[in-house]
Design an enzyme around this catalytic site. Structure first.
Site, PDB file in Angstrom:
ATOM      1  N   MET A   1     -19.932 -23.818  23.066  1.00 33.38           N
ATOM      2  CA  MET A   1     -19.497 -22.907  21.995  1.00 33.38           C
ATOM      3  C   MET A   1     -20.501 -22.972  20.852  1.00 33.38           C
ATOM      4  O   MET A   1     -20.887 -24.061  20.432  1.00 33.38           O
ATOM      5  CB  MET A   1     -18.125 -23.343  21.473  1.00 33.38           C
ATOM      6  CG  MET A   1     -17.069 -23.393  22.562  1.00 33.38           C
ATOM      7  SD  MET A   1     -15.527 -24.003  21.891  1.00 33.38           S
ATOM      8  CE  MET A   1     -14.489 -23.925  23.356  1.00 33.38           C
TER       9      MET A   1
ATOM     10  N   MET B   1     -10.713 -15.286  31.528  1.00 37.67           N
ATOM     11  CA  MET B   1     -10.137 -16.112  30.458  1.00 37.67           C
ATOM     12  C   MET B   1      -8.650 -15.809  30.364  1.00 37.67           C
ATOM     13  O   MET B   1      -8.245 -14.644  30.248  1.00 37.67           O
ATOM     14  CB  MET B   1     -10.796 -15.811  29.104  1.00 37.67           C
ATOM     15  CG  MET B   1     -12.202 -16.345  28.901  1.00 37.67           C
ATOM     16  SD  MET B   1     -12.439 -18.130  29.069  1.00 37.67           S
ATOM     17  CE  MET B   1     -11.199 -18.811  27.990  1.00 37.67           C
TER      18      MET B   1
ATOM     19  N   SER C   1     -11.933 -29.582  32.505  1.00 34.63           N
ATOM     20  CA  SER C   1     -12.841 -29.169  31.430  1.00 34.63           C
ATOM     21  C   SER C   1     -13.077 -30.349  30.487  1.00 34.63           C
ATOM     22  O   SER C   1     -12.139 -30.877  29.880  1.00 34.63           O
ATOM     23  CB  SER C   1     -12.232 -27.997  30.657  1.00 34.63           C
ATOM     24  OG  SER C   1     -13.003 -27.786  29.496  1.00 34.63           O
TER      25      SER C   1
ATOM     26  N   HIS D   1     -16.162 -28.628  34.418  1.00 37.69           N
ATOM     27  CA  HIS D   1     -16.357 -27.432  33.591  1.00 37.69           C
ATOM     28  C   HIS D   1     -16.846 -27.865  32.214  1.00 37.69           C
ATOM     29  O   HIS D   1     -16.255 -28.738  31.577  1.00 37.69           O
ATOM     30  CB  HIS D   1     -15.031 -26.676  33.500  1.00 37.69           C
ATOM     31  CG  HIS D   1     -15.096 -25.358  32.811  1.00 37.69           C
ATOM     32  ND1 HIS D   1     -15.553 -24.209  33.429  1.00 37.69           N
ATOM     33  CD2 HIS D   1     -14.763 -24.985  31.557  1.00 37.69           C
ATOM     34  CE1 HIS D   1     -15.485 -23.199  32.586  1.00 37.69           C
ATOM     35  NE2 HIS D   1     -15.014 -23.647  31.420  1.00 37.69           N
TER      36      HIS D   1
ATOM     37  N   ASP E   1     -17.806 -26.518  28.487  1.00 39.45           N
ATOM     38  CA  ASP E   1     -17.633 -25.397  27.559  1.00 39.45           C
ATOM     39  C   ASP E   1     -18.647 -25.470  26.438  1.00 39.45           C
ATOM     40  O   ASP E   1     -18.619 -26.396  25.628  1.00 39.45           O
ATOM     41  CB  ASP E   1     -16.220 -25.447  26.952  1.00 39.45           C
ATOM     42  CG  ASP E   1     -15.192 -24.952  27.933  1.00 39.45           C
ATOM     43  OD1 ASP E   1     -15.362 -23.844  28.472  1.00 39.45           O
ATOM     44  OD2 ASP E   1     -14.215 -25.689  28.173  1.00 39.45           O
TER      45      ASP E   1
ATOM     46  N   HIS F   1     -20.065 -22.979  31.017  1.00 38.68           N
ATOM     47  CA  HIS F   1     -19.456 -21.750  30.476  1.00 38.68           C
ATOM     48  C   HIS F   1     -20.022 -21.503  29.085  1.00 38.68           C
ATOM     49  O   HIS F   1     -19.681 -22.208  28.134  1.00 38.68           O
ATOM     50  CB  HIS F   1     -17.927 -21.951  30.452  1.00 38.68           C
ATOM     51  CG  HIS F   1     -17.167 -20.810  29.874  1.00 38.68           C
ATOM     52  ND1 HIS F   1     -15.825 -20.910  29.557  1.00 38.68           N
ATOM     53  CD2 HIS F   1     -17.535 -19.526  29.579  1.00 38.68           C
ATOM     54  CE1 HIS F   1     -15.416 -19.740  29.063  1.00 38.68           C
ATOM     55  NE2 HIS F   1     -16.423 -18.899  29.062  1.00 38.68           N
TER      56      HIS F   1
ATOM     57  N   GLY G   1      -8.287 -28.160  30.998  1.00 31.87           N
ATOM     58  CA  GLY G   1      -8.680 -29.215  30.056  1.00 31.87           C
ATOM     59  C   GLY G   1      -7.513 -30.123  29.762  1.00 31.87           C
ATOM     60  O   GLY G   1      -7.326 -31.159  30.405  1.00 31.87           O
TER      61      GLY G   1
ATOM     62  N   GLY H   1     -12.404 -20.470  22.645  1.00 33.34           N
ATOM     63  CA  GLY H   1     -12.758 -21.155  21.400  1.00 33.34           C
ATOM     64  C   GLY H   1     -12.101 -22.514  21.246  1.00 33.34           C
ATOM     65  O   GLY H   1     -12.678 -23.409  20.648  1.00 33.34           O
ATOM     66  N   PHE H   2     -10.923 -22.654  21.812  1.00 33.29           N
ATOM     67  CA  PHE H   2     -10.190 -23.911  21.625  1.00 33.29           C
ATOM     68  C   PHE H   2      -9.425 -24.279  22.892  1.00 33.29           C
ATOM     69  O   PHE H   2      -8.902 -23.401  23.573  1.00 33.29           O
ATOM     70  CB  PHE H   2      -9.201 -23.787  20.455  1.00 33.29           C
ATOM     71  CG  PHE H   2      -9.888 -23.459  19.159  1.00 33.29           C
ATOM     72  CD1 PHE H   2     -10.401 -24.462  18.358  1.00 33.29           C
ATOM     73  CD2 PHE H   2     -10.068 -22.136  18.771  1.00 33.29           C
ATOM     74  CE1 PHE H   2     -11.077 -24.163  17.180  1.00 33.29           C
ATOM     75  CE2 PHE H   2     -10.738 -21.817  17.594  1.00 33.29           C
ATOM     76  CZ  PHE H   2     -11.247 -22.835  16.791  1.00 33.29           C
ATOM     77  N   GLY H   3      -9.359 -25.578  23.147  1.00 29.41           N
ATOM     78  CA  GLY H   3      -8.517 -26.072  24.222  1.00 29.41           C
ATOM     79  C   GLY H   3      -7.074 -26.133  23.730  1.00 29.41           C
ATOM     80  O   GLY H   3      -6.800 -25.940  22.543  1.00 29.41           O
ATOM     81  N   GLY H   4      -6.168 -26.375  24.665  1.00 31.88           N
ATOM     82  CA  GLY H   4      -4.776 -26.631  24.292  1.00 31.88           C
ATOM     83  C   GLY H   4      -3.972 -25.415  23.888  1.00 31.88           C
ATOM     84  O   GLY H   4      -2.898 -25.547  23.312  1.00 31.88           O
TER      85      GLY H   4
ATOM     86  N   MET I   1     -20.090 -19.734  25.887  1.00 29.67           N
ATOM     87  CA  MET I   1     -19.413 -18.857  24.926  1.00 29.67           C
ATOM     88  C   MET I   1     -20.351 -18.743  23.733  1.00 29.67           C
ATOM     89  O   MET I   1     -20.164 -19.355  22.681  1.00 29.67           O
ATOM     90  CB  MET I   1     -18.066 -19.466  24.533  1.00 29.67           C
ATOM     91  CG  MET I   1     -17.028 -19.366  25.638  1.00 29.67           C
ATOM     92  SD  MET I   1     -15.670 -20.506  25.433  1.00 29.67           S
ATOM     93  CE  MET I   1     -16.376 -21.961  26.191  1.00 29.67           C
TER      94      MET I   1
ATOM     95  N   ASP J   1      -9.236 -19.767  33.365  1.00 34.49           N
ATOM     96  CA  ASP J   1      -9.627 -20.752  32.353  1.00 34.49           C
ATOM     97  C   ASP J   1      -8.816 -20.538  31.072  1.00 34.49           C
ATOM     98  O   ASP J   1      -8.927 -19.488  30.442  1.00 34.49           O
ATOM     99  CB  ASP J   1     -11.136 -20.578  32.068  1.00 34.49           C
ATOM    100  CG  ASP J   1     -11.681 -21.581  31.069  1.00 34.49           C
ATOM    101  OD1 ASP J   1     -10.968 -22.529  30.704  1.00 34.49           O
ATOM    102  OD2 ASP J   1     -12.854 -21.398  30.655  1.00 34.49           O
ATOM    103  N   GLY J   2      -8.025 -21.561  30.737  1.00 34.17           N
ATOM    104  CA  GLY J   2      -7.263 -21.519  29.490  1.00 34.17           C
ATOM    105  C   GLY J   2      -5.765 -21.642  29.746  1.00 34.17           C
ATOM    106  O   GLY J   2      -5.191 -20.803  30.441  1.00 34.17           O
ATOM    107  N   GLY J   3      -5.182 -22.711  29.243  1.00 28.97           N
ATOM    108  CA  GLY J   3      -3.734 -22.901  29.399  1.00 28.97           C
ATOM    109  C   GLY J   3      -3.303 -23.153  30.834  1.00 28.97           C
ATOM    110  O   GLY J   3      -2.152 -22.896  31.197  1.00 28.97           O
TER     111      GLY J   3
END
Ligand code: DX5
Ligand code: ZN
Length: 235
Positions: free
Chosen positions: A35, A135, A6, A31, A33, A64, A195, A140-143, A66, A173-175
């Site tokens: 937003m 998800m 990402s 990917h 993102d 993606h 990401g 909304g946020f990476g990491g 959002m 997607d996410g973590g």
């Protein structure tokens, strides 16, 4: 098995170099993102940035959205070089027309679902989509840390895909890191968006290779295995 770094986690000060690094890494998809500061409490980048990185790589661009009003963005992102556009099921009654619009632009069609939304919400759309993005953090946020309670949704999607004899991708997607990617592969995911877990590595090529090896091994004979119940407890 598709590995999708990402771009959100890239160094924006050297975006073109980072896109080239992703292209050289052996990853399958990039990917992207998007937003809007309304659907999620953050703003990322728009079609101009996607168009800037488009000539640098032949990777599949997975966009993606959002965004609360994706209908005004589909054409601009199609022109900017998206290969797939993903909208959120939380948008409710607009979803059917958004999926048709993406298809009519000649792009692959994706549908995303947030952690608090029941997986049953996506069921009516499964015949119409190329990818279902589950998800595994609140968008909304990476990491952020992977939410294990989302694993049964991946497993349910895998069961529906098999029962209905469909071929949509199940994207997480996410973590996503080496460990959580394998956990998702075990219950049926086949696209791994990462990401921080990938761009954060000094050798992106080696990291992509390692993630691919781990998810391939975890997927072997997994079918639509039940997630381990111990992982479902809140930590
Ligand atoms: C989160 C985005 C993700 C994000 C993932 O809102 O949809 O695609 O880039 O970032 P990591 O892998 O760092 O959790
Ligand atoms: Zn994303």
């Amino acid at each position: 098995m598709i590995i999708a770094p990402s771009l959100l986690a890239a160094n924006f000060g050297r975006l073109t170099k980072e896109a080239q690094r992703a292209a050289r890494s052996g990853a399958d998809w990039l990917h992207l993102d998007i937003m809007d500061g309304h659907f999620v409490p953050n703003i990322s980048f728009g079609p101009a940035v996607v168009a800037t990185v488009r000539p640098l790589t032949r990777m599949f661009f997975d966009v993606h959205l959002m965004c609360s009003r994706p209908e005004i963005l589909l054409e601009p992102f199609a022109r900017a070089g998206a290969n797939q556009m993903i909208v959120h099921v939380e948008l409710g009654e607009q979803v059917t027309s958004l999926l048709w619009k993406i298809k009519s632009l000649g792009k692959k069609v994706g549908l995303a679902i947030n952690p608090p939304t029941a997986i049953g919400m996506v069921q009516p759309y499964l015949e119409q989509i190329d990818s279902l993005l589950i998800m595994t953090v609140n968008p909304g946020f990476g990491g952020q840390e992977f939410i294990h309670e989302t694993l049964p949704k991946v497993q349910q999607a895998c069961v529906w895909r098999r029962e209905k004899n469909l071929a949509f991708h199940i994207e997480v997607d996410g973590g996503i890191n080496f460990k959580t990617a394998a956990e998702c592969a075990r219950v049926g995911a086949d696209v791994f968006v990462s990401g921080t877990g990938l761009f954060g590595q000094r050798n992106l090529g080696a990291a992509v290779k390692k993630m691919r090896r781990l998810v391939e091994a975890a997927h072997l004979d997994a079918g639509c295995a039940q997630p381990p119940t111990s992982n479902l407890q809140p930590s």
